[in-house]
Design a protein around this motif. Structure first.
Motif, PDB file in Angstrom:
ATOM      1  N   ALA A 140       0.826  -1.211   0.000  1.00  0.00           N
ATOM      2  CA  ALA A 140       0.000   0.000   0.000  1.00  0.00           C
ATOM      3  C   ALA A 140       0.858   1.257   0.000  1.00  0.00           C
ATOM      4  N   ARG A 141       1.927   1.263   0.809  1.00  0.00           N
ATOM      5  CA  ARG A 141       2.808   2.432   0.848  1.00  0.00           C
ATOM      6  C   ARG A 141       3.468   2.665  -0.513  1.00  0.00           C
ATOM      7  N   PHE A 142       3.854   1.571  -1.180  1.00  0.00           N
ATOM      8  CA  PHE A 142       4.458   1.739  -2.502  1.00  0.00           C
ATOM      9  C   PHE A 142       3.501   2.470  -3.438  1.00  0.00           C
ATOM     10  N   PHE A 143       2.261   2.024  -3.487  1.00  0.00           N
ATOM     11  CA  PHE A 143       1.320   2.621  -4.432  1.00  0.00           C
ATOM     12  C   PHE A 143       0.954   4.052  -4.047  1.00  0.00           C
ATOM     13  N   ARG A 144       0.902   4.331  -2.745  1.00  0.00           N
ATOM     14  CA  ARG A 144       0.662   5.715  -2.344  1.00  0.00           C
ATOM     15  C   ARG A 144       1.823   6.601  -2.789  1.00  0.00           C
ATOM     16  N   ALA A 145       3.046   6.114  -2.630  1.00  0.00           N
ATOM     17  CA  ALA A 145       4.218   6.876  -3.077  1.00  0.00           C
ATOM     18  C   ALA A 145       4.206   7.048  -4.592  1.00  0.00           C
ATOM     19  N   TYR A 146       3.855   5.987  -5.296  1.00  0.00           N
ATOM     20  CA  TYR A 146       3.770   6.051  -6.757  1.00  0.00           C
ATOM     21  C   TYR A 146       2.782   7.135  -7.200  1.00  0.00           C
ATOM     22  N   LEU A 147       1.617   7.174  -6.559  1.00  0.00           N
ATOM     23  CA  LEU A 147       0.594   8.147  -6.927  1.00  0.00           C
ATOM     24  C   LEU A 147       1.009   9.564  -6.555  1.00  0.00           C
ATOM     25  N   TYR A 148       1.620   9.719  -5.391  1.00  0.00           N
ATOM     26  CA  TYR A 148       2.064  11.065  -5.016  1.00  0.00           C
ATOM     27  C   TYR A 148       3.185  11.555  -5.937  1.00  0.00           C
ATOM     28  N   PHE A 149       3.975  10.640  -6.447  1.00  0.00           N
ATOM     29  CA  PHE A 149       5.005  11.073  -7.407  1.00  0.00           C
ATOM     30  C   PHE A 149       4.355  11.618  -8.673  1.00  0.00           C
ATOM     31  N   GLN A 150       3.242  11.021  -9.112  1.00  0.00           N
ATOM     32  CA  GLN A 150       2.543  11.553 -10.280  1.00  0.00           C
ATOM     33  C   GLN A 150       2.068  12.982  -9.996  1.00  0.00           C
ATOM     34  N   LEU A 151       1.584  13.211  -8.795  1.00  0.00           N
ATOM     35  CA  LEU A 151       1.085  14.542  -8.450  1.00  0.00           C
ATOM     36  C   LEU A 151       2.204  15.559  -8.314  1.00  0.00           C
ATOM     37  N   PHE A 152       3.223  15.243  -7.531  1.00  0.00           N
ATOM     38  CA  PHE A 152       4.288  16.213  -7.302  1.00  0.00           C
ATOM     39  C   PHE A 152       5.136  16.444  -8.555  1.00  0.00           C
ATOM     40  N   SER A 153       5.314  15.436  -9.381  1.00  0.00           N
ATOM     41  CA  SER A 153       6.124  15.613 -10.582  1.00  0.00           C
ATOM     42  C   SER A 153       5.372  16.353 -11.676  1.00  0.00           C
ATOM     43  N   ASN A 154       4.066  16.449 -11.554  1.00  0.00           N
ATOM     44  CA  ASN A 154       3.286  17.173 -12.558  1.00  0.00           C
ATOM     45  C   ASN A 154       2.823  18.544 -12.083  1.00  0.00           C
ATOM     46  N   PHE A 155       2.406  18.643 -10.818  1.00  0.00           N
ATOM     47  CA  PHE A 155       1.841  19.895 -10.313  1.00  0.00           C
ATOM     48  C   PHE A 155       2.793  20.662  -9.404  1.00  0.00           C
ATOM     49  N   LYS A 156       3.929  20.107  -9.119  1.00  0.00           N
ATOM     50  CA  LYS A 156       4.984  20.716  -8.305  1.00  0.00           C
ATOM     51  C   LYS A 156       4.647  20.733  -6.819  1.00  0.00           C
ATOM     52  N   GLU A 157       3.586  21.431  -6.412  1.00  0.00           N
ATOM     53  CA  GLU A 157       3.200  21.515  -5.007  1.00  0.00           C
ATOM     54  C   GLU A 157       1.735  21.121  -4.868  1.00  0.00           C
ATOM     55  N   VAL A 158       1.446  20.167  -3.991  1.00  0.00           N
ATOM     56  CA  VAL A 158       0.084  19.678  -3.797  1.00  0.00           C
ATOM     57  C   VAL A 158      -0.119  19.357  -2.314  1.00  0.00           C
ATOM     58  N   PRO A 159      -1.362  19.215  -1.864  1.00  0.00           N
ATOM     59  CA  PRO A 159      -1.597  18.782  -0.482  1.00  0.00           C
ATOM     60  C   PRO A 159      -1.107  17.351  -0.270  1.00  0.00           C
ATOM     61  N   LEU A 160      -0.554  17.101   0.902  1.00  0.00           N
ATOM     62  CA  LEU A 160      -0.072  15.767   1.255  1.00  0.00           C
ATOM     63  C   LEU A 160      -1.026  15.193   2.300  1.00  0.00           C
ATOM     64  N   LEU A 161      -1.968  14.380   1.840  1.00  0.00           N
ATOM     65  CA  LEU A 161      -2.990  13.804   2.713  1.00  0.00           C
ATOM     66  C   LEU A 161      -2.601  12.387   3.077  1.00  0.00           C
ATOM     67  N   LEU A 162      -2.515  12.105   4.365  1.00  0.00           N
ATOM     68  CA  LEU A 162      -2.036  10.804   4.818  1.00  0.00           C
ATOM     69  C   LEU A 162      -3.075  10.033   5.617  1.00  0.00           C
ATOM     70  N   LYS A 163      -4.288  10.508   5.616  1.00  0.00           N
ATOM     71  CA  LYS A 163      -5.369   9.746   6.245  1.00  0.00           C
ATOM     72  C   LYS A 163      -6.636   9.962   5.437  1.00  0.00           C
ATOM     73  N   ALA A 164      -7.526   8.995   5.517  1.00  0.00           N
ATOM     74  CA  ALA A 164      -8.802   9.100   4.824  1.00  0.00           C
ATOM     75  C   ALA A 164      -9.708  10.016   5.628  1.00  0.00           C
ATOM     76  N   GLN A 165     -10.126  11.110   5.016  1.00  0.00           N
ATOM     77  CA  GLN A 165     -10.965  12.059   5.741  1.00  0.00           C
ATOM     78  C   GLN A 165     -12.373  11.502   5.924  1.00  0.00           C
ATOM     79  N   PRO A 166     -12.877  11.488   7.146  1.00  0.00           N
ATOM     80  CA  PRO A 166     -14.274  11.104   7.340  1.00  0.00           C
ATOM     81  C   PRO A 166     -15.198  12.173   6.767  1.00  0.00           C
ATOM     82  N   ILE A 167     -16.456  11.824   6.625  1.00  0.00           N
ATOM     83  CA  ILE A 167     -17.409  12.722   5.980  1.00  0.00           C
ATOM     84  C   ILE A 167     -17.441  14.091   6.647  1.00  0.00           C
ATOM     85  N   GLU A 168     -17.393  14.127   7.973  1.00  0.00           N
ATOM     86  CA  GLU A 168     -17.511  15.403   8.676  1.00  0.00           C
ATOM     87  C   GLU A 168     -16.302  16.316   8.439  1.00  0.00           C
TER      88      GLU A 168
END
Length: 545
Positions: A140-168
């Motif tokens: 799971a950590r590998f795939f999260r890192a893989y996905l964040y690399f797509q974001l940071f390598s394309n958009f430069k700066e993005v939010p780094l979310l490390l937990k699933a936000q509950p509805i509230e």
């Protein structure tokens, strides 16, 4: 086997190739899985393990679209009817409603949220043994890192979310973090993933991410971070980190080059020391995993469409068989017979006029079978790489191609090491060994060991271009990280017009085959305007947009 198999899109039903354990068979005999409650899943170790399979579908594949990722570079030009699909890229208008990556931000964060939720639950799931927990979290950590690399390598700066936000908490508006902070997190996450993952799996688990696969991908991340776009002061410490990780992968001896260049793309199920590290896997079975690359890229003369056409620019990048560039003194290059005595990888990657392809020689000259009036190749070439010439796509239109999409292979790791170490120390025996290992497999001579650091840098960059031609999004990312895209991708791309004489000889005339626009602002994608409207904390927008 240290590689990724991506299977069916619905994660519970999907299984990695080779996963045929009895627990799976028992599980598939149960009631429909969409009726299984969430708590049932998290109280069943077998279901928890299977739920990880969805994450493997988050890996990219160049066979999803009719155009390859390299079509936005100077290596490929699309035929006229297809060119409109990437006009936003080739014109530099990333804010266009037709921009191919317009949903990248939204889709990637949706995938990250799933992984965050899985990690949160898996860390405390009482039914998991500690060994199973580690391996699941490592994947799971590998795939999260893989996905964040797509974001940071394309958009430069993005939010780094490390937990699933509950509805509230859904209304929370996270701030961006710096590119440096993002890459630091990705690197640490991949290191942690590597510490949790095994180097091998049981036979029924072959195909899952391994320790060495995580480190190999880390070498791609770190060489990105060390390059001019992100390391303008050329801090050698950044290059040293990239070189060190690549060396760890090399020293592990987990991977090796296949004997034949084409085997990396056409031969499957190499279980011992494979070359392919990450891949999206296809089986060609109707209704399952197949694609139409072969038909889409063979010429009309073979019943295909000839969509992705190599440019003269990449053709000229292939050296002569003696190791000299075509414009180098003593190369032996003959403009009247330009396809003789070239790098063997040229013949295995590109179909040129009069080349043997399938059951005949090609006719890519004016009036030839492979130069139709409607949508002919705009460059005078067709692609051969990834095509299985034994596959007859005309026999049954319902059966597609089964070649796998290679995301990363060992040759890239060797070239990552060579590039990074050259920036640290300049030419050395170890660097020449890494490059020559790649060249030797291709039956190319060793490079001159008297090259300067600058000359070796140019040699390594060209070696990457031809060895890794058309693979993943490597060329585009290389041009961006080297900060050479504003030069290379801000002009026309070229082709050739071939005429056949009455005596059977051919003449070759250069031509412009397409145009590219790349300005400074194009080094980074704009944050989607819809996201800025929802979350003002994402401001400021990336420069130039």
């Amino acid at each position: 086997m240290k590689r990724i198999y991506i299977t069916l899109p619905f994660f519970i039903f999907s299984g990695l190739a080779g996963l045929t354990t009895s627990c799976q068979k028992d599980f598939l005999d149960r009631k429909p899985l969409n009726l299984v409650s969430e708590e049932t899943v998290w109280n069943d170790p077998a279901l928890i393990k299977m739920s990880v399979n969805e994450f493997y579908t988050f890996m990219s594949t160049g066979f999803t679209n009719t155009y390859l990722p390299s079509a936005i570079t100077d290596d490929l030009q699309l035929i006229g009817t297809e060119e409109g699909k990437i006009t936003a890229y080739t014109s530099g208008d990333f804010l266009s409603s037709s921009f191919p990556e317009r949903n990248l931000w939204k889709d990637t964060y949706a995938q990250i949220r799933k992984i965050n939720y899985f990690i949160q639950r898996a860390e405390s799931a009482a039914v998991l043994s500690e060994d199973d927990r580690k391996v699941l979290l490592g994947q799971a950590r590998f795939f999260r890192a893989y996905l964040y690399f797509q974001l940071f390598s394309n958009f430069k700066e993005v939010p780094l979310l490390l937990k699933a936000q509950p509805i509230e908490e859904a209304e929370e508006k996270p701030h961006k973090v710096s590119h440096t902070e993002g890459i630091t997190f990705i690197a640490s996450e991949l290191e942690k993933s590597a510490s949790e993952l095994p180097s091998t799996y049981a036979k029924e688990e072959l195909g899952r991410i391994t320790k060495e696969a995580a480190l190999a991908f880390l070498s791609r991340v770190l060489i990105w971070d060390a390059s001019a776009l992100n390391n303008p002061d050329n801090d050698p410490a950044q290059w040293q980190k990239a070189a060190a990780v690549a060396q760890r992968v090399i020293s592990s001896k987990a991977f090796d080059l296949q004997k034949q260049y084409q085997n990396a793309f056409l031969t499957k199920n190499v279980l011992t020391r494979p070359e392919v590290i990450l891949e999206s896997r296809y089986n060609g079975i109707k209704g399952e995993r197949l694609h139409a690359f072969d038909k889409n890229n063979s010429s009309v003369g073979y019943g295909g469409k000839g969509i992705n056409c190599p440019t003269q620019d990449i053709v000229d990048a292939y050296e002569m068989a003696n190791g000299k560039a075509i414009d180098e003194s003593g190369s032996g290059y003959d403009v009247t017979n330009p396809y003789v005595n070239r790098d063997p990888r040229f013949y295995l990657s590109i179909v040129h006029n009069d080349a043997q392809f399938k059951d005949r020689k090609t006719q890519i000259y004016t009036g030839g079978l492979d130069m139709p009036r409607n949508n002919p190749t705009p460059t005078g070439y067709y692609i051969r790489k990834f095509i299985d010439e034994k596959f007859d796509y005309n026999k049954d239109a319902s059966i597609g191609s089964s070649t796998n999409w290679v995301i990363m292979r060992y040759a890239e790791v060797l070239l990552n090491y060579a590039e990074a170490q050259n920036e640290v120390s300049g030419p050395s025996v170890e660097i020449f060994d890494a490059i020559n290992t790649v060249r030797k497999r291709a039956n190319m001579p060793a490079i001159d060991n008297n090259l300067s650091q600058e000359q070796l840098r140019a040699k390594i960059r060209n070696e990457r271009r031809v060895e890794l031609a058309f693979e993943d999004n490597i060329r585009y990312q290389d041009l961006r990280r080297w900060k050479s895209a504003t030069t290379v991708l801000n002009k026309s791309v070229n082709g050739v017009t071939i005429t056949k004489g009455s005596n059977g000889s051919f003449t070759y005339a250069p031509k412009v085959s397409g145009a590219r626009v790349f300005k400074d602002k194009n080094y980074w994608m704009p944050i989607p305007l819809t996201e800025l409207g929802i979350n003002t904390n994402l401001n400021p927008q990336n420069t130039g947009w």
